[in-house]
Design a protein around this motif. Sequence first.
Motif, PDB file in Angstrom:
ATOM      1  N   ASP A  67      45.216 -69.836  15.155  1.00  0.00           N
ATOM      2  CA  ASP A  67      44.689 -68.503  14.868  1.00  0.00           C
ATOM      3  C   ASP A  67      44.608 -67.613  16.089  1.00  0.00           C
ATOM      4  OD1 ASP A  67      42.724 -69.862  16.198  1.00  0.00           O
ATOM      5  OD2 ASP A  67      41.074 -69.143  14.953  1.00  0.00           O
ATOM      6  N   ARG A  68      45.136 -68.062  17.226  1.00  0.00           N
ATOM      7  CA  ARG A  68      45.031 -67.274  18.439  1.00  0.00           C
ATOM      8  C   ARG A  68      46.218 -67.582  19.339  1.00  0.00           C
ATOM      9  NH1 ARG A  68      40.249 -69.703  22.121  1.00  0.00           N
ATOM     10  NH2 ARG A  68      41.516 -68.763  23.742  1.00  0.00           N
ATOM     11  N   GLY A  69      46.526 -66.609  20.204  1.00  0.00           N
ATOM     12  CA  GLY A  69      47.557 -66.828  21.187  1.00  0.00           C
ATOM     13  C   GLY A  69      47.023 -67.626  22.360  1.00  0.00           C
ATOM     14  N   GLY A  70      47.919 -68.144  23.167  1.00  0.00           N
ATOM     15  CA  GLY A  70      47.515 -68.947  24.311  1.00  0.00           C
ATOM     16  C   GLY A  70      47.260 -70.390  23.920  1.00  0.00           C
ATOM     17  N   GLN A  71      46.609 -71.099  24.817  1.00  0.00           N
ATOM     18  CA  GLN A  71      46.391 -72.523  24.625  1.00  0.00           C
ATOM     19  C   GLN A  71      45.278 -72.785  23.622  1.00  0.00           C
ATOM     20  OE1 GLN A  71      44.382 -74.979  27.681  1.00  0.00           O
ATOM     21  NE2 GLN A  71      46.247 -76.196  27.742  1.00  0.00           N
ATOM     22  N   SER A  72      45.554 -73.680  22.695  1.00  0.00           N
ATOM     23  CA  SER A  72      44.544 -74.174  21.756  1.00  0.00           C
ATOM     24  C   SER A  72      44.409 -75.680  21.947  1.00  0.00           C
ATOM     25  CB  SER A  72      44.947 -73.867  20.307  1.00  0.00           C
ATOM     26  OG  SER A  72      44.850 -72.490  20.033  1.00  0.00           O
ATOM     27  N   ILE A  73      43.172 -76.140  22.026  1.00  0.00           N
ATOM     28  CA  ILE A  73      42.887 -77.562  22.172  1.00  0.00           C
ATOM     29  C   ILE A  73      42.489 -78.109  20.806  1.00  0.00           C
ATOM     30  CG2 ILE A  73      41.514 -79.313  23.321  1.00  0.00           C
ATOM     31  CD1 ILE A  73      43.363 -77.804  25.179  1.00  0.00           C
TER      32      ILE A  73
ATOM     33  N   LYS B 295      43.585 -59.721  20.357  1.00  0.00           N
ATOM     34  CA  LYS B 295      42.726 -60.863  20.706  1.00  0.00           C
ATOM     35  C   LYS B 295      43.416 -61.860  21.638  1.00  0.00           C
ATOM     36  CE  LYS B 295      40.605 -60.525  16.113  1.00  0.00           C
ATOM     37  NZ  LYS B 295      40.315 -61.206  14.837  1.00  0.00           N
ATOM     38  N   GLU B 296      44.224 -61.319  22.558  1.00  0.00           N
ATOM     39  CA  GLU B 296      44.840 -62.202  23.538  1.00  0.00           C
ATOM     40  C   GLU B 296      43.764 -62.750  24.470  1.00  0.00           C
ATOM     41  OE1 GLU B 296      47.840 -63.306  23.665  1.00  0.00           O
ATOM     42  OE2 GLU B 296      48.524 -62.125  21.955  1.00  0.00           O
ATOM     43  N   PRO B 297      43.742 -64.070  24.711  1.00  0.00           N
ATOM     44  CA  PRO B 297      42.634 -64.670  25.480  1.00  0.00           C
ATOM     45  C   PRO B 297      42.468 -64.102  26.883  1.00  0.00           C
ATOM     46  CG  PRO B 297      43.937 -66.362  24.365  1.00  0.00           C
ATOM     47  CD  PRO B 297      44.682 -65.078  24.197  1.00  0.00           C
ATOM     48  N   GLU B 298      43.581 -63.724  27.558  1.00  0.00           N
ATOM     49  CA  GLU B 298      43.439 -63.270  28.943  1.00  0.00           C
ATOM     50  C   GLU B 298      42.744 -61.922  29.057  1.00  0.00           C
ATOM     51  OE1 GLU B 298      47.547 -61.893  27.560  1.00  0.00           O
ATOM     52  OE2 GLU B 298      46.288 -63.676  27.379  1.00  0.00           O
ATOM     53  N   LEU B 299      42.532 -61.213  27.932  1.00  0.00           N
ATOM     54  CA  LEU B 299      41.886 -59.904  27.974  1.00  0.00           C
ATOM     55  C   LEU B 299      40.510 -59.909  27.314  1.00  0.00           C
ATOM     56  CD1 LEU B 299      45.019 -57.713  27.292  1.00  0.00           C
ATOM     57  CD2 LEU B 299      43.667 -57.726  29.380  1.00  0.00           C
ATOM     58  N   GLU B 300      39.948 -61.077  27.086  1.00  0.00           N
ATOM     59  CA  GLU B 300      38.598 -61.149  26.528  1.00  0.00           C
ATOM     60  C   GLU B 300      37.587 -60.715  27.597  1.00  0.00           C
ATOM     61  OE1 GLU B 300      37.565 -61.945  23.369  1.00  0.00           O
ATOM     62  OE2 GLU B 300      39.691 -61.737  22.923  1.00  0.00           O
ATOM     63  N   GLU B 301      36.724 -59.753  27.244  1.00  0.00           N
ATOM     64  CA  GLU B 301      35.774 -59.229  28.215  1.00  0.00           C
ATOM     65  C   GLU B 301      34.591 -60.162  28.446  1.00  0.00           C
ATOM     66  OE1 GLU B 301      34.717 -57.144  24.282  1.00  0.00           O
ATOM     67  OE2 GLU B 301      36.404 -58.138  25.256  1.00  0.00           O
ATOM     68  N   ASN B 302      34.250 -60.970  27.464  1.00  0.00           N
ATOM     69  CA  ASN B 302      33.205 -61.985  27.611  1.00  0.00           C
ATOM     70  C   ASN B 302      33.842 -63.328  27.298  1.00  0.00           C
ATOM     71  OD1 ASN B 302      30.704 -60.394  28.168  1.00  0.00           O
ATOM     72  ND2 ASN B 302      31.206 -59.482  26.188  1.00  0.00           N
ATOM     73  N   ASP B 303      34.193 -64.031  28.346  1.00  0.00           N
ATOM     74  CA  ASP B 303      34.996 -65.236  28.148  1.00  0.00           C
ATOM     75  C   ASP B 303      34.657 -66.257  29.217  1.00  0.00           C
ATOM     76  OD1 ASP B 303      36.834 -66.839  26.920  1.00  0.00           O
ATOM     77  OD2 ASP B 303      38.544 -66.053  28.049  1.00  0.00           O
ATOM     78  N   LEU B 304      34.906 -67.492  28.870  1.00  0.00           N
ATOM     79  CA  LEU B 304      34.729 -68.604  29.785  1.00  0.00           C
ATOM     80  C   LEU B 304      36.062 -69.333  29.865  1.00  0.00           C
ATOM     81  CD1 LEU B 304      32.763 -70.362  31.493  1.00  0.00           C
ATOM     82  CD2 LEU B 304      32.324 -71.683  29.408  1.00  0.00           C
ATOM     83  N   ARG B 305      36.584 -69.496  31.051  1.00  0.00           N
ATOM     84  CA  ARG B 305      37.878 -70.147  31.197  1.00  0.00           C
ATOM     85  C   ARG B 305      37.865 -71.059  32.415  1.00  0.00           C
ATOM     86  NH1 ARG B 305      41.407 -64.858  31.845  1.00  0.00           N
ATOM     87  NH2 ARG B 305      39.970 -64.281  30.191  1.00  0.00           N
ATOM     88  N   ALA B 306      38.826 -71.958  32.457  1.00  0.00           N
ATOM     89  CA  ALA B 306      38.912 -72.894  33.581  1.00  0.00           C
ATOM     90  C   ALA B 306      40.333 -73.419  33.676  1.00  0.00           C
ATOM     91  CB  ALA B 306      37.918 -74.050  33.412  1.00  0.00           C
ATOM     92  N   HIS B 307      40.712 -73.815  34.875  1.00  0.00           N
ATOM     93  CA  HIS B 307      42.001 -74.454  35.094  1.00  0.00           C
ATOM     94  C   HIS B 307      41.857 -75.430  36.256  1.00  0.00           C
ATOM     95  CE1 HIS B 307      42.119 -71.192  38.057  1.00  0.00           C
ATOM     96  NE2 HIS B 307      42.944 -71.956  38.752  1.00  0.00           N
ATOM     97  N   VAL B 308      42.799 -76.355  36.345  1.00  0.00           N
ATOM     98  CA  VAL B 308      42.753 -77.392  37.375  1.00  0.00           C
ATOM     99  C   VAL B 308      43.663 -76.991  38.525  1.00  0.00           C
ATOM    100  CG1 VAL B 308      43.164 -79.824  37.894  1.00  0.00           C
ATOM    101  CG2 VAL B 308      42.282 -79.154  35.653  1.00  0.00           C
TER     102      VAL B 308
END
Length: 692
Positions: A248-254, A517-530
């Motif tokens: 239901d969304r673009g980008g990575q889904s777990i 609703k692209e994840p990289e443009l969410e104004e209130n978001d929590l993200r992480a990468h290794v």
Amino acid sequence: MIPSGLDIAFAPMLPWWGIAALGVASLLIVGLALWRRARGAWWRFAALGILLLALANPSVIAEQREAQKDIALLVVDRSPSQRIGERMGETDAALVEIRNRLARMQNLEVREVETGSTGGGLSSDREGTQLMTAAEQALANIPRRRLAGVIALTDGQVHDTQDAGELPGAPVHTLLTGQRGEADRRLVIHQSPTFGMVGKEVAIRLSVEDESVAQGTPVTLTLRRNGEAAQTAEVPANEEVEVAVMLDRGGQSIVEIDAEQGPRELTLINNRAVLSINGVRDRLRVLLVSGEPHAGERTWRNLLKADPSVDLVHFTILRPPEKQDGTPIRELSLISFPIRELFEVKIDEFDLIIFDRYKRRGVLPRLYLGNIAEYVRQGGALLIAAGPDFASPISLFQTPIGDVLPAEPTGQTTEEGFRPIISELGRRHPVTAELSGAGRPGEQPGWGRWFRVIDTAPRSGTVVMEGGGRPLVVLDRVGEGRVAQINSDHMWLWARGFEGGGPQAELLRRIAHWLMKEPELEENDLRAHVQGDQLMIERRSLEPAAETVSVTLPSGETVEVALTEGGQGRATGSLTVEEAGLYRLTDGERTRLVTVGAVNPLEYADVRTTATRMGPIAEATGGGLAWIAEDGMPDIRRVAPDRRTSGQDWIALRENGDYVVTGVLNLPLLPALLTLLLALGALLAGWLRESR
């Protein structure tokens, strides 16, 4: 050191063919003398033999040898599967007993190597237990002539036996921990896509393998997508099935999949699988409705047509109902506006609807405008580019669409030059943060001026850009959908390069992607990468606040990570990661899942103790295989290299008897003086015999 290895060596003074020729000549001479019955012939033969032997120059070589100890290699499996049940305790007890037994053996050196222990890196679980690789690396430093044998302590789950190189020329014995006939439920992913189309289902082929239940027994699966509410499904055990998951969304889904606990379990870790699927949009379907021809209309069209991923449907109302110029319909190169098809039948097929300077003229009935408002509430995206008519009684705000718009027109329009500036909140919002040419807070931006802004009073949403002190760009969420309102129709000035132009393409792209609703443009978001061994955490928000994020490790432990405000709406922190698996982050409102390393470790794919992997290696090398938990520790012996090295309740290490030569003693058999005396003595004896 012991003298041993006596040997006779020759260092001929002439080539062997020369000595052979002299020998043949000597035999002929002696043979002639014997045929003529000459006295002293045998003494002459002895003298010639002594001379020929002297020419061969024989010597006795005695080696000084030092005995070398044989080496036994002990390989200990410390992989995660060894921590199941009592296996690690069995391993430690067996290790102590083996050390004691080998320590009592003469002329034997023991070397140990461990595999699968902690500290192997985040990728260690991805490759499973590399026991044979660890053994090969240790054997590289052991001379094969001194290798007495290899003893491996493991549960048999070794994942590099097929890639093992040349087997050592010594027995490889395997001592197994665990029990025969173990059963465990396992979730096996046979096929999963790495990407899928947003709004469509992707198929995952899997099976729940469990020896303790009959084939076809119903097993409940629990599915979670991006940490959302769980869904359940029943699948038959021990059969390969297909499970559908909606993206239901673009980008990575777990996607997390859990199988319910079985009647017999060794561990619940392999009842779970985690998949990472990237959602991509097939093509963005955009409906652009222009209320009338104007200078900015072509800018909108060119911008949207330039993007190959956009399917654009564009209608411009050239002849409104009130226009009566007497031109016959058949002479108009126009098509009728398919109102019902677009705004009732196919409205849900559009990803984005744009109204550009649209005003009420009776073209769209209120019923269809109400459909657009409902389309937004159900998850659609709407962009309003307002013109002067937005502030008039025929404004689009006076329709059902006005219920979903974030700013209400005051009826005033300001037409004077101004430079759009990013608001305080806009500098934190990803749609407008770091726009090229925006300048620092308090400074005038470096882009060109606009000359019209429709005065509005915000009712909801976020004002991200202002013009002349008035709201210019307002973004809002309505129900499941989103709305963007641009209170000016002069963005086309930037496209024409007026006074240097401005980032109109980037701004419109970001607005459209935020609406989608692209994840990289969410104004209130929590993200992480290794990054390396660091889990880099970023929290985006419109309100600055010192925050902490709770991180649940794959082991179940929870740690708090403090975030530091970094500007542009970002607060960052980091955490050193040592475990591979799924990390769950939450700030109390949002949850983010991050995969680190191998999320479905090969080590846990099957944790049952087995003899099928190491058995062929033991058989090929003459080694033995024993289940120490059930059969006890086998006897350990030393045997000669040509003897058997394993039996029903015993294993053996070879006695190689290897040595190194520390010195060589070379003694000539015929010293020069002795040779001369013997040859002269034989000749003198022959002369005396002839003289009689």
